[in-house]
Structures are given as C-alpha cells and as structure tokens.
Scaffold this motif. Sequence first.
Motif, PDB file in Angstrom:
ATOM      1  N   LEU A 188       0.794  -1.236   0.000  1.00 20.97           N
ATOM      2  CA  LEU A 188       0.000   0.000   0.000  1.00 20.97           C
ATOM      3  C   LEU A 188       0.823   1.281   0.000  1.00 20.97           C
ATOM      4  O   LEU A 188       0.246   2.371  -0.083  1.00 20.97           O
ATOM      5  N   GLN A 189       2.140   1.174   0.078  1.00 19.55           N
ATOM      6  CA  GLN A 189       2.951   2.397   0.080  1.00 19.55           C
ATOM      7  C   GLN A 189       2.625   3.228  -1.151  1.00 19.55           C
ATOM      8  O   GLN A 189       2.564   2.715  -2.264  1.00 19.55           O
ATOM      9  N   ASP A 190       2.374   4.495  -0.936  1.00 20.67           N
ATOM     10  CA  ASP A 190       2.043   5.469  -1.975  1.00 20.67           C
ATOM     11  C   ASP A 190       0.628   5.321  -2.529  1.00 20.67           C
ATOM     12  O   ASP A 190       0.303   5.906  -3.554  1.00 20.67           O
ATOM     13  N   ALA A 191      -0.224   4.550  -1.841  1.00 23.94           N
ATOM     14  CA  ALA A 191      -1.632   4.498  -2.230  1.00 23.94           C
ATOM     15  C   ALA A 191      -2.270   5.850  -1.941  1.00 23.94           C
ATOM     16  O   ALA A 191      -1.882   6.547  -1.002  1.00 23.94           O
ATOM     17  N   ALA A 245      -8.603   2.324  -1.729  1.00 17.58           N
ATOM     18  CA  ALA A 245      -7.463   3.131  -2.160  1.00 17.58           C
ATOM     19  C   ALA A 245      -7.110   2.838  -3.606  1.00 17.58           C
ATOM     20  O   ALA A 245      -7.382   1.747  -4.117  1.00 17.58           O
ATOM     21  N   ASN A 246      -6.492   3.816  -4.251  1.00 13.10           N
ATOM     22  CA  ASN A 246      -5.844   3.585  -5.540  1.00 13.10           C
ATOM     23  C   ASN A 246      -4.386   3.286  -5.209  1.00 13.10           C
ATOM     24  O   ASN A 246      -3.632   4.192  -4.863  1.00 13.10           O
ATOM     25  N   ARG A 247      -4.015   2.020  -5.260  1.00 12.61           N
ATOM     26  CA  ARG A 247      -2.667   1.647  -4.864  1.00 12.61           C
ATOM     27  C   ARG A 247      -1.750   1.567  -6.078  1.00 12.61           C
ATOM     28  O   ARG A 247      -2.175   1.226  -7.175  1.00 12.61           O
ATOM     29  N   CYS A 250       1.038  -0.237  -8.131  1.00 13.54           N
ATOM     30  CA  CYS A 250       1.381  -1.662  -8.293  1.00 13.54           C
ATOM     31  C   CYS A 250       2.901  -1.836  -8.268  1.00 13.54           C
ATOM     32  O   CYS A 250       3.553  -1.946  -9.314  1.00 13.54           O
ATOM     33  N   ARG A 309      -1.700   1.524 -11.490  1.00 13.69           N
ATOM     34  CA  ARG A 309      -2.447   1.616 -10.232  1.00 13.69           C
ATOM     35  C   ARG A 309      -3.667   0.726 -10.358  1.00 13.69           C
ATOM     36  O   ARG A 309      -4.101   0.400 -11.457  1.00 13.69           O
ATOM     37  N   GLU A 321      -2.162  10.549   0.891  1.00 13.48           N
ATOM     38  CA  GLU A 321      -1.169   9.632   0.322  1.00 13.48           C
ATOM     39  C   GLU A 321      -0.555   8.819   1.452  1.00 13.48           C
ATOM     40  O   GLU A 321       0.115   9.355   2.332  1.00 13.48           O
ATOM     41  N   ASP A 339      -7.617  -6.599  -4.118  1.00 17.38           N
ATOM     42  CA  ASP A 339      -7.710  -5.757  -5.304  1.00 17.38           C
ATOM     43  C   ASP A 339      -9.111  -5.880  -5.885  1.00 17.38           C
ATOM     44  O   ASP A 339      -9.663  -6.983  -5.995  1.00 17.38           O
TER      45      ASP A 339
END
Length: 148
Positions: free
Chosen positions: A25-28, A48-50, A52, A62, A90, A128
């Motif tokens: 999830l980093q930077d989602a 979230a828009n994670r 990839c 994403r 973020e 997802d």
Amino acid sequence: MTTPPAKLNLGFADAEDLSVVAAVLQDAVVKAADLAYLGGMKRFVLVANRFCWEGGEMPPLRRRAGVHFDTVRSVKLRGVDRNAVEQVLELLTIETQEYENGVLIDLIFAGEAQIRLDAEVVDGGLKDLTEAWPTARAPRHALDGKEP
C-alpha cells in the motif's frame, strides 16, 4: 504487450503480515470519502488507488483495492477532515504498537495526517477490486534527505 500483475488478495493476522500489506500500500492514494468505521462490526475499511509495486519494469500502474481492519474498538483522526470528501491522502506506511490490552495501528500519510486504530489484535485483509490501469508517473522518494 506485457501482462499486468495478478490481483492481490492478502490477509493479515499479525504485525509481520501487516508489514507486507503496508509495503503493497505504500504510496496508495485515498479520498476521505472512502474511509469508514463500522462500529457495530468493529471494522475499519478504506478503498485506495494503490501503486502496483509488483509490476516491476512495466509502465507504472495503479488499481483500486479494498482494505479492512477487524477488532477495531476506536478510530482517531489527525489531519483528516471527514467533511472534506475530496481530500486526498497519500499513504506512506502502516505501523503497529502492542500494549497490554491490544494494539495501536497507525496509518501514516503525507502532510502529517494520521489515522490511529485501537484494536484488540492485528486482523484484516487487502483485496484488489479492479484491473490495473496506467498512471502518469511512478512515486518518487528522496534518498538520504535529498529531493528526488
């Protein structure tokens, strides 16, 4: 054309499992409107828009992912305005801290925003929800305090 990475469906039952989900999830990016505490179920959820990260050398991608934390007794927000439904957060990382009666789970966002979950135990999952789509750019992070 290269095949996008498979959809993820990950459970977590301890801090070590959650650290894997935190890396995914980093930077989602999450809108405030996509956060909910379901008190009767003791469940905190977000969509979230994670990014990839598992896409490797592919063009940046994403996808939408749902995340749930179970056994949550309370939720505290800092720097998150639930009334500003378009506020975008973020996610930087997720940290845990055990204490005598449970565990604190901190979702830490850029700009000093934070969501603190007080839970009985670490328990939940990530799934997802959509296919991946191309994004304009990959997240960049400063190294050794230098700008990216």
